[in-house]
Scaffold this motif. Structure first.
Motif, PDB file in Angstrom:
ATOM      1  N   GLY A  71      -5.349  -0.374  -8.047  1.00 37.45           N
ATOM      2  CA  GLY A  71      -4.209  -0.080  -8.908  1.00 37.45           C
ATOM      3  C   GLY A  71      -3.261   0.887  -8.251  1.00 37.45           C
TER       4      GLY A  71
ATOM      5  N   THR B  15      -2.268  -9.755  -4.832  1.00 40.70           N
ATOM      6  CA  THR B  15      -2.795  -8.401  -5.016  1.00 40.70           C
ATOM      7  C   THR B  15      -4.098  -8.418  -5.814  1.00 40.70           C
TER       8      THR B  15
ATOM      9  N   SER C 200       2.577  -3.775  -7.573  1.00 39.34           N
ATOM     10  CA  SER C 200       1.742  -4.879  -8.059  1.00 39.34           C
ATOM     11  C   SER C 200       2.493  -6.194  -8.198  1.00 39.34           C
TER      12      SER C 200
ATOM     13  N   GLY D 173       6.781  -4.194 -10.836  1.00 38.70           N
ATOM     14  CA  GLY D 173       5.464  -4.464 -11.403  1.00 38.70           C
ATOM     15  C   GLY D 173       5.224  -5.937 -11.661  1.00 38.70           C
ATOM     16  N   SER D 174       4.089  -6.199 -12.265  1.00 37.23           N
ATOM     17  CA  SER D 174       3.686  -7.584 -12.504  1.00 37.23           C
ATOM     18  C   SER D 174       4.133  -8.013 -13.910  1.00 37.23           C
TER      19      SER D 174
ATOM     20  N   THR E  50      -4.945  -7.113  -8.815  1.00 43.66           N
ATOM     21  CA  THR E  50      -5.247  -5.732  -9.170  1.00 43.66           C
ATOM     22  C   THR E  50      -6.557  -5.605  -9.934  1.00 43.66           C
TER      23      THR E  50
ATOM     24  N   ALA F 297      -0.452   0.967  -5.076  1.00 37.97           N
ATOM     25  CA  ALA F 297       0.956   1.291  -5.325  1.00 37.97           C
ATOM     26  C   ALA F 297       1.428   2.407  -4.387  1.00 37.97           C
TER      27      ALA F 297
END
Lengths: 399, 398
Positions: free
Chosen positions: B378, B370, B365, B295-296, B372, B382
């Motif tokens: 979102g 990206t 992400s 993830g981010s 998002t 993914a």
């Protein structure tokens, strides 16, 4: 303490089994990091509700930020326990080790007394729940076992734990035979209660007393080239985690570095010996493997599941989303009875959904709860492995 | 060296990690997933945002700027990922409505509309415009939901309050799992004399059986019922996470909880193992390939220092939109903060660019460019990148 790392995401709350069914408990976020801001060493604790936490550690496992709410609550529980008088139930369960010693010395009598109506009434008076039967004391404990020694190069000091010692020495004997079948020498070192029941009942000093004795004893064996193997997942978590953590026992790191979960150890032996599998024979059963919360918290995966996967014919569904609700002595306290029964009911319904014929769980108290509530058989993974390897309890055979 | 050698280890339990892990486990590989804790998917609305820039999400993807990682995946494969997801969720009893050609709207807890693509069946009847006649039921003391926000924006909305005996999202949702509670609630609802076309609830209608509970209320009340996503704890997000997680395990995947990766073992062009924190002996897991799906920033994959951004697990090079001055827009609520572009740049096979190891793949992400928030991509993103990275990983292993 890492309570400042909390970002208030509430994932811990969603994972808290107690919060799900008991509105009196404010949940791990409020009881842990939130309330921690208001706790002071110089002020007496007023947060009685911290005692409602069962220390299943599910919040610790779910937290994405490494806050460990259960650890914060555990410390608050000890502080509360230090400053307030203990109830009869708390005192009894903290001293479970001594009581059980007494119980198994007088096993035939004690077992009969515990199951009578009068016995149950007395327990209830003391704030002890009796919704599932008490485990039966075994007259001959595991530690009374005659020592066997051979000359294998691998040597194991088995930390068997109170449950096996006092209630199920037959499983203990199977563990010894199982390890021996892997060409391992097994000894039973002098040992005491791991200290977790005392810790869970707010008696840190007693827990430390037990822990220090265990560390001293096990340490000698490690120095002599033994690996420590534990089979109870809660004892294991206590040895590895709490001795170094909240109990702060000198020398605890050495114990943590040299202690293995039984099944983790067997897998390790297999890997070292080139991965040849033992001669597992077919076991045609469908089982639901209920993962004890404290096995999750050990962070070693589910080694017993990996071993059982090798058994031909065995279908084993792994379930790790539900806490059984008993949590050692937690559910035996009248105040937690409703919580324990509801959580147990949920765990049982998830087990029934799998269509399994019986339950497997590493933890004796999980088995007690789930077996008691469902009426299904509940086995230790050791029993299944032994069934597959054709290992039988020697004691029983002689009869 | 660990006791078990896995084929693949996925790092991160979000939608992309679980999707990648499930894909590989289904191919018969021995897959483990390690995660610090539960993922940000639990905090989400449970809706699948594919790309919200256009009425047609697939068209919107085509129009995204060059360099967006969506362009690495053929549109057909994106469609397939979404289809696979819908199939899985239908099989598991929590169907997702909608299709990849059309975005739809979901009423939010503050009375605005969120654009998304696939929605859980419990939000299927969510109003599509401000004029619809809706009645909202809220719960006494529930502090995470105020129908007043919605009433102030939707002119044909009204509300009533039910006393559930508890005042938390989790507590109410758990109560709905009990038949007696649901029955008492419906009896109360019948007495309310609701004349509006639809009934809306904050998303507290059960944990495991939400789809069935919504259906029961609908058939008894003879009118459409919908859930309104709330702030965390978000039940629709949790349900999504639980289903994906259970499905992964049904396919044979193993999950290691509370397992933050703090180090790696490497040799030559390969990562050999990942190492977690441990109280005693080093706790490591070996595998032939690794999928990074951490993830981010909120998920924990990226960490921002004053002037640099680091990737936390393998210390892969991180793409930056520019110097710190360009990271943030002046408007706090803007969706166009430059830092949204930060992440790990990858080649067309989802291997990270400028990376010394050839057995690492990246999805979700944490990917660079990206954005998002800005693009409204979102969980859809993914799902698509999770499957795409898993395919590359599978080729690598075979």
């Amino acid at each position: 303490m890492k309570f400042e790392h909390c970002i208030r995401c509430t994932i811990c709350v969603e994972n808290c089994p107690v919060f799900r069914v008991n509105p009196a408990f404010p949940g791990p976020k409020q009881a842990g990091p939130d309330a921690q801001r208001f706790r002071s060493e110089r002020e007496k604790s007023v947060d009685e509700w911290v005692l409602l936490c069962s220390q299943c550690k599910r919040c610790d496992m779910a937290c994405p930020c490494g806050v460990d709410p259960a650890q914060i609550i555990l410390r608050a529980q000890q502080k509360y326990g230090l400053e307030h008088p203990h109830t009869a139930a708390h005192l009894l369960f903290a001293n479970n080790y001594y009581l059980s010693t007494l119980g198994s010395m007088t096993a035939p009598l004690a077992n009969r007394f515990v199951s009578t109506e009068i016995g149950k009434k007395i327990f209830q008076r003391m704030g002890i729940a009796t919704y599932i039967p008490f485990p039966k004391f075994s007259f001959k404990t595991l530690r009374a076992q005659k020592k066997t020694r051979s000359r294998e190069s691998r040597k194991v000091a088995l930390f068997y734990g109170c449950f096996i010692n006092f209630y199920r020495p037959d499983i203990g004997r199977k563990i010894i035979q199982l390890l021996q079948s892997f060409r391992v020498d097994v000894v039973l070192p002098p040992q005491w209660c791991c200290g977790l029941p005392a810790l869970g009942n707010g008696n840190l000093a007693l827990a430390q007393k037990f822990a220090a004795k265990n560390v001293a004893s096990l340490s000698n064996y490690i120095d002599a080239g033994y690996d420590v193997v534990y089979s109870c997942t809660s004892c294991g978590l206590c040895l590895l985690h709490d001795y170094q953590g909240i109990m702060d026992i000198p020398g605890a790191k050495k114990i943590a570095e040299n202690s293995y979960n039984l099944h983790e150890y067997l897998l390790k032996l297999l890997a070292e010996r080139g991965g040849t599998k033992p001669e597992f024979k077919e076991v045609n059963r469908t089982l639901a493997y209920h993962i004890p919360c404290h096995l999750r918290a050990l962070k070693i995966g589910y080694p017993a599941a990996d071993l059982m996967k090798m058994i031909p014919g065995l279908e084993c569904r792994v379930l790790d989303d539900a806490c059984c609700g008993l949590n050692g002595s937690y559910g035996f306290k009248k105040i937690n009875e409703a919580t324990a029964v509801q959580l147990g009911g949920r765990a049982v319904s998830l087990i029934r959904k799998t269509g399994a014929e019986a339950i497997v769980a590493d933890c004796g108290s999980c088995r007690m709860q789930l077996g008691g509530l469902s009426g299904m058989n509940a086995y230790d993974p050791v029993e299944i492995l032994c069934e597959s390897l054709g290992i039988r309890d020697l004691k029983k055979q002689k009869k | 060296m660990s006791v078990i050698e896995y084929d693949v280890i996925v790092i991160g339990a979000g939608v992309s990690g679980l999707t990648a892990g499930t894909f590989l486990a289904k191919q018969g590989l021995n897959v483990a997933l390690v995660t610090t804790g539960e993922s940000t998917a639990c905090l989400s609305t449970g809706c699948i945002d594919v790309c919200s820039q256009d009425e047609n999400p697939l068209q919107a993807i085509v129009n995204l700027p060059d360099g967006h990682p969506y362009h690495l995946i053929p549109v057909e494969n994106i469609r397939q990922s979404l289809h696979d997801f819908q199939q899985t969720m239908t099989d598991r009893g929590m169907p997702y409505g909608g299709g990849p050609e059309n975005n739809r709207r979901v009423l939010s807890a503050i009375g605005t509309f969120k654009t998304t693509c696939l929605t859980p069946v419990t939000m299927q009847a969510s109003p599509q415009n401000e004029d619809e006649k809706i009645h909202i039921i809220t719960f006494a003391g529930l502090k995470d939901f105020y129908p007043g926000y919605i009433i102030s924006r939707l002119k044909n909305a009204s509300y009533s309050i039910y006393d559930a005996g508890v005042a938390t999202t989790m507590g109410i949702a758990a109560n709905f799992e009990g038949e007696a509670f649901l029955e008492a609630f419906i009896l109360w609802l019948e007495k309310q004399n609701i004349r509006e076309d639809k009934i809306g609830f904050p998303a507290v209608l059960g944990l495991e059986s939400a789809a069935a509970i919504v259906q029961t209320i609908e058939s008894r009340m003879e009118c459409p019922v919908f859930e309104i996503p709330t702030i965390p704890p978000s039940m629709p997000g949790r349900r999504l996470f639980n289903h994906l997680k259970d499905y992964f395990r049904c396919q044979g995947g193993a999950i290691y909880w509370g397992w933050p990766v703090v180090g790696v073992e490497k040799s030559g062009k390969k990562i050999e193992a990942v190492i977690a924190e441990s109280q005693g002996r080093p706790n490591s897991l070996n595998a032939k390939a690794f999928i990074l799906a951490t993830g981010s920033f909120v998920g924990g994959g990226l960490h921002a220092n004053r002037d640099s951004i680091v990737e936390n697990v393998f210390h892969l090079p991180v793409f930056l939109p520019g110097k710190r001055e360009t990271w943030f827009d002046h408007d706090y609520f803007s969706t166009n903060h430059g830092i949204g572009q930060a992440g790990v740049a990858v080649h067309s096979d989802f291997r990270p660019a400028d990376c010394p190891w050839d057995n690492v793949f990246v999805c979700g992400s944490i990917l660079a460019r990206t954005e998002t928030l800005k693009n409204g991509c979102g969980h859809g993103f993914a799902l698509a990148t999770g499957q795409a990275a898993a395919k590359s990983c599978l080729e690598h292993i075979r």
